[in-house]
Design a protein around this motif. Sequence first.
Motif, PDB file in Angstrom:
ATOM      1  N   ASP A 181     -29.581   3.530 -34.759  1.00 15.36           N
ATOM      2  CA  ASP A 181     -29.123   4.893 -34.534  1.00 15.36           C
ATOM      3  C   ASP A 181     -27.596   4.872 -34.416  1.00 15.36           C
ATOM      4  OD1 ASP A 181     -28.087   7.006 -32.643  1.00 15.36           O
ATOM      5  OD2 ASP A 181     -30.136   7.744 -32.918  1.00 15.36           O
ATOM      6  N   PRO A 182     -26.869   5.618 -35.277  1.00 17.27           N
ATOM      7  CA  PRO A 182     -25.406   5.556 -35.251  1.00 17.27           C
ATOM      8  C   PRO A 182     -24.790   6.027 -33.932  1.00 17.27           C
ATOM      9  CG  PRO A 182     -26.162   7.204 -36.834  1.00 17.27           C
ATOM     10  CD  PRO A 182     -27.371   6.486 -36.336  1.00 17.27           C
ATOM     11  N   HIS A 183     -25.389   7.053 -33.326  1.00 16.85           N
ATOM     12  CA  HIS A 183     -24.872   7.534 -32.043  1.00 16.85           C
ATOM     13  C   HIS A 183     -25.012   6.452 -30.975  1.00 16.85           C
ATOM     14  CE1 HIS A 183     -24.369  11.712 -33.311  1.00 16.85           C
ATOM     15  NE2 HIS A 183     -25.490  11.553 -33.995  1.00 16.85           N
ATOM     16  N   LEU A 184     -26.181   5.853 -30.928  1.00 20.07           N
ATOM     17  CA  LEU A 184     -26.427   4.804 -29.941  1.00 20.07           C
ATOM     18  C   LEU A 184     -25.543   3.591 -30.212  1.00 20.07           C
ATOM     19  CD1 LEU A 184     -28.010   3.835 -27.496  1.00 20.07           C
ATOM     20  CD2 LEU A 184     -29.806   3.057 -29.062  1.00 20.07           C
ATOM     21  N   ALA A 185     -25.358   3.233 -31.476  1.00 17.96           N
ATOM     22  CA  ALA A 185     -24.497   2.093 -31.813  1.00 17.96           C
ATOM     23  C   ALA A 185     -23.067   2.331 -31.332  1.00 17.96           C
ATOM     24  CB  ALA A 185     -24.526   1.823 -33.312  1.00 17.96           C
ATOM     25  N   ALA A 186     -22.553   3.530 -31.541  1.00 17.97           N
ATOM     26  CA  ALA A 186     -21.197   3.856 -31.087  1.00 17.97           C
ATOM     27  C   ALA A 186     -21.108   3.815 -29.568  1.00 17.97           C
ATOM     28  CB  ALA A 186     -20.785   5.231 -31.605  1.00 17.97           C
ATOM     29  N   ASP A 187     -22.101   4.414 -28.908  1.00 16.74           N
ATOM     30  CA  ASP A 187     -22.100   4.427 -27.445  1.00 16.74           C
ATOM     31  C   ASP A 187     -22.193   3.019 -26.868  1.00 16.74           C
ATOM     32  OD1 ASP A 187     -21.908   7.180 -27.445  1.00 16.74           O
ATOM     33  OD2 ASP A 187     -24.041   7.521 -27.007  1.00 16.74           O
ATOM     34  N   LEU A 188     -23.075   2.198 -27.422  1.00 14.80           N
ATOM     35  CA  LEU A 188     -23.247   0.841 -26.902  1.00 14.80           C
ATOM     36  C   LEU A 188     -22.013  -0.020 -27.138  1.00 14.80           C
ATOM     37  CD1 LEU A 188     -26.972   0.066 -27.750  1.00 14.80           C
ATOM     38  CD2 LEU A 188     -25.973   0.567 -25.520  1.00 14.80           C
ATOM     39  N   THR A 189     -21.363   0.159 -28.276  1.00 15.51           N
ATOM     40  CA  THR A 189     -20.131  -0.590 -28.525  1.00 15.51           C
ATOM     41  C   THR A 189     -19.087  -0.231 -27.471  1.00 15.51           C
ATOM     42  OG1 THR A 189     -20.600  -0.725 -30.886  1.00 15.51           O
ATOM     43  CG2 THR A 189     -18.311  -1.069 -30.213  1.00 15.51           C
ATOM     44  N   ALA A 190     -18.941   1.052 -27.178  1.00 14.56           N
ATOM     45  CA  ALA A 190     -18.010   1.479 -26.125  1.00 14.56           C
ATOM     46  C   ALA A 190     -18.450   0.926 -24.766  1.00 14.56           C
ATOM     47  CB  ALA A 190     -17.927   3.000 -26.079  1.00 14.56           C
ATOM     48  N   ASP A 191     -19.752   0.972 -24.492  1.00 16.13           N
ATOM     49  CA  ASP A 191     -20.261   0.457 -23.215  1.00 16.13           C
ATOM     50  C   ASP A 191     -19.984  -1.031 -23.045  1.00 16.13           C
ATOM     51  OD1 ASP A 191     -21.187   2.979 -22.621  1.00 16.13           O
ATOM     52  OD2 ASP A 191     -23.303   2.520 -23.017  1.00 16.13           O
ATOM     53  N   VAL A 192     -20.042  -1.790 -24.142  1.00 10.87           N
ATOM     54  CA  VAL A 192     -19.750  -3.219 -24.065  1.00 10.87           C
ATOM     55  C   VAL A 192     -18.326  -3.422 -23.556  1.00 10.87           C
ATOM     56  CG1 VAL A 192     -19.351  -5.317 -25.417  1.00 10.87           C
ATOM     57  CG2 VAL A 192     -21.420  -3.967 -25.795  1.00 10.87           C
ATOM     58  N   PHE A 193     -17.382  -2.651 -24.087  1.00  8.35           N
ATOM     59  CA  PHE A 193     -15.993  -2.837 -23.674  1.00  8.35           C
ATOM     60  C   PHE A 193     -15.740  -2.306 -22.267  1.00  8.35           C
ATOM     61  CE2 PHE A 193     -15.648  -3.718 -28.166  1.00  8.35           C
ATOM     62  CZ  PHE A 193     -14.883  -4.872 -28.123  1.00  8.35           C
TER      63      PHE A 193
ATOM     64  N   ARG B 163     -16.645 -22.319 -18.706  1.00  8.80           N
ATOM     65  CA  ARG B 163     -18.080 -22.141 -18.928  1.00  8.80           C
ATOM     66  C   ARG B 163     -18.410 -21.765 -20.359  1.00  8.80           C
ATOM     67  NH1 ARG B 163     -20.944 -18.822 -14.539  1.00  8.80           N
ATOM     68  NH2 ARG B 163     -22.693 -19.850 -15.543  1.00  8.80           N
ATOM     69  N   GLY B 164     -17.377 -21.572 -21.207  1.00  9.53           N
ATOM     70  CA  GLY B 164     -17.645 -21.267 -22.603  1.00  9.53           C
ATOM     71  C   GLY B 164     -16.558 -20.420 -23.217  1.00  9.53           C
ATOM     72  N   SER B 165     -16.698 -20.184 -24.516  1.00 12.69           N
ATOM     73  CA  SER B 165     -15.686 -19.448 -25.267  1.00 12.69           C
ATOM     74  C   SER B 165     -15.728 -17.956 -24.963  1.00 12.69           C
ATOM     75  CB  SER B 165     -15.915 -19.655 -26.761  1.00 12.69           C
ATOM     76  OG  SER B 165     -17.064 -18.934 -27.175  1.00 12.69           O
ATOM     77  N   GLN B 166     -14.638 -17.285 -25.345  1.00 15.71           N
ATOM     78  CA  GLN B 166     -14.573 -15.834 -25.185  1.00 15.71           C
ATOM     79  C   GLN B 166     -15.689 -15.143 -25.952  1.00 15.71           C
ATOM     80  OE1 GLN B 166     -10.882 -14.028 -26.272  1.00 15.71           O
ATOM     81  NE2 GLN B 166      -9.701 -15.251 -24.834  1.00 15.71           N
ATOM     82  N   ILE B 167     -15.924 -15.558 -27.184  1.00 15.48           N
ATOM     83  CA  ILE B 167     -16.920 -14.879 -28.006  1.00 15.48           C
ATOM     84  C   ILE B 167     -18.324 -15.087 -27.437  1.00 15.48           C
ATOM     85  CG2 ILE B 167     -17.302 -16.667 -29.762  1.00 15.48           C
ATOM     86  CD1 ILE B 167     -16.870 -12.933 -30.498  1.00 15.48           C
ATOM     87  N   GLY B 168     -18.599 -16.268 -26.914  1.00 19.52           N
ATOM     88  CA  GLY B 168     -19.890 -16.492 -26.262  1.00 19.52           C
ATOM     89  C   GLY B 168     -20.058 -15.586 -25.053  1.00 19.52           C
ATOM     90  N   TRP B 169     -18.999 -15.484 -24.263  1.00 16.80           N
ATOM     91  CA  TRP B 169     -19.031 -14.604 -23.084  1.00 16.80           C
ATOM     92  C   TRP B 169     -19.178 -13.150 -23.521  1.00 16.80           C
ATOM     93  CZ3 TRP B 169     -15.227 -10.956 -21.619  1.00 16.80           C
ATOM     94  CH2 TRP B 169     -15.412 -10.386 -20.352  1.00 16.80           C
ATOM     95  N   LEU B 170     -18.401 -12.745 -24.527  1.00 21.69           N
ATOM     96  CA  LEU B 170     -18.438 -11.367 -25.000  1.00 21.69           C
ATOM     97  C   LEU B 170     -19.813 -11.000 -25.540  1.00 21.69           C
ATOM     98  CD1 LEU B 170     -16.991  -8.711 -25.626  1.00 21.69           C
ATOM     99  CD2 LEU B 170     -16.184  -9.751 -27.761  1.00 21.69           C
ATOM    100  N   TYR B 171     -20.432 -11.893 -26.331  1.00 27.21           N
ATOM    101  CA  TYR B 171     -21.770 -11.610 -26.835  1.00 27.21           C
ATOM    102  C   TYR B 171     -22.793 -11.604 -25.704  1.00 27.21           C
ATOM    103  CZ  TYR B 171     -20.489 -11.785 -31.792  1.00 27.21           C
ATOM    104  OH  TYR B 171     -19.970 -11.524 -33.034  1.00 27.21           O
ATOM    105  N   GLY B 172     -22.570 -12.400 -24.678  1.00 27.65           N
ATOM    106  CA  GLY B 172     -23.436 -12.338 -23.506  1.00 27.65           C
ATOM    107  C   GLY B 172     -23.345 -10.972 -22.829  1.00 27.65           C
ATOM    108  N   VAL B 173     -22.128 -10.452 -22.692  1.00 30.81           N
ATOM    109  CA  VAL B 173     -21.933  -9.106 -22.127  1.00 30.81           C
ATOM    110  C   VAL B 173     -22.617  -8.078 -23.023  1.00 30.81           C
ATOM    111  CG1 VAL B 173     -20.209  -7.328 -21.602  1.00 30.81           C
ATOM    112  CG2 VAL B 173     -19.780  -9.703 -20.920  1.00 30.81           C
ATOM    113  N   ALA B 174     -22.408  -8.184 -24.341  1.00 31.88           N
ATOM    114  CA  ALA B 174     -23.013  -7.228 -25.278  1.00 31.88           C
ATOM    115  C   ALA B 174     -24.538  -7.287 -25.205  1.00 31.88           C
ATOM    116  CB  ALA B 174     -22.532  -7.512 -26.703  1.00 31.88           C
ATOM    117  N   ARG B 175     -25.063  -8.482 -25.129  1.00 28.56           N
ATOM    118  CA  ARG B 175     -26.514  -8.658 -25.034  1.00 28.56           C
ATOM    119  C   ARG B 175     -27.051  -7.982 -23.770  1.00 28.56           C
ATOM    120  NH1 ARG B 175     -28.776 -12.755 -22.449  1.00 28.56           N
ATOM    121  NH2 ARG B 175     -30.982 -12.994 -22.719  1.00 28.56           N
ATOM    122  N   ASN B 176     -26.333  -8.139 -22.667  1.00 23.47           N
ATOM    123  CA  ASN B 176     -26.752  -7.507 -21.418  1.00 23.47           C
ATOM    124  C   ASN B 176     -26.678  -5.988 -21.505  1.00 23.47           C
ATOM    125  OD1 ASN B 176     -27.255  -9.981 -20.231  1.00 23.47           O
ATOM    126  ND2 ASN B 176     -25.250 -10.103 -19.257  1.00 23.47           N
ATOM    127  N   VAL B 177     -25.623  -5.460 -22.119  1.00 22.61           N
ATOM    128  CA  VAL B 177     -25.483  -4.012 -22.272  1.00 22.61           C
ATOM    129  C   VAL B 177     -26.630  -3.462 -23.123  1.00 22.61           C
ATOM    130  CG1 VAL B 177     -24.067  -2.204 -23.354  1.00 22.61           C
ATOM    131  CG2 VAL B 177     -22.990  -3.932 -21.881  1.00 22.61           C
TER     132      VAL B 177
END
Length: 190
Positions: free
Chosen positions: A42-54, A68-82
């Motif tokens: 869903d494009p609306h949800l994708a936009a909202d979730l991307t903003a929520d990740v940040f 404990r790991g790289s920035q991208i690993g940490w960032l994807y962990g945050v995104a996965r949680n969101v």
Amino acid sequence: MNDPSPAEGDISAIGVDPVAFAVFYRRHVEAVGRFVARRVDDPHLAADLTADVFLAVIESAAGYRPDRGSQIGWLYGVARNVIGDERRRAAQRLRVTGRLAGRRDLGPDDIARIEERIDAESAARRTHRALSELPEDTRTLVELIAVDGLTVADAATALGISPVAARVRLHRARRVVRAVLARPATTTLA
């Protein structure tokens, strides 16, 4: 790397420094957008979730630990949680109200851009569905490595497990996936 700027090293300042956040955001927004688009359609949800990740990144930046790991690993962990949090909220809303509500308005250009991203990631969504026979924690590990391009160590960081445990899970997942792929296809995934 001699300069531990937010773009390359310690990112704990991005929660309090708008310039550091802007650098981090510009560097990672496309990767996060693709990560989200592979998981929602869903494009609306994708936009909202991307903003929520940040937003979550701003709130949790002080807790980032480079050891404990790289920035991208940490960032994807945050995104996965969101994304996981949103899926749980959506399931709760469906149980309570029977439908989703409260979407923010997007302009036609925003929707077109997000729809293009979602279309571009459709093959990845099919791959995710094909891996549905793996246990959730193992499937998530495979996705982080095979789809999102993380190293085993970075994927382990995103999941909060040791690299050794990640390698063991990955080995088991490969056996399961080989067995599933060896079976004759009974349906076509959209």
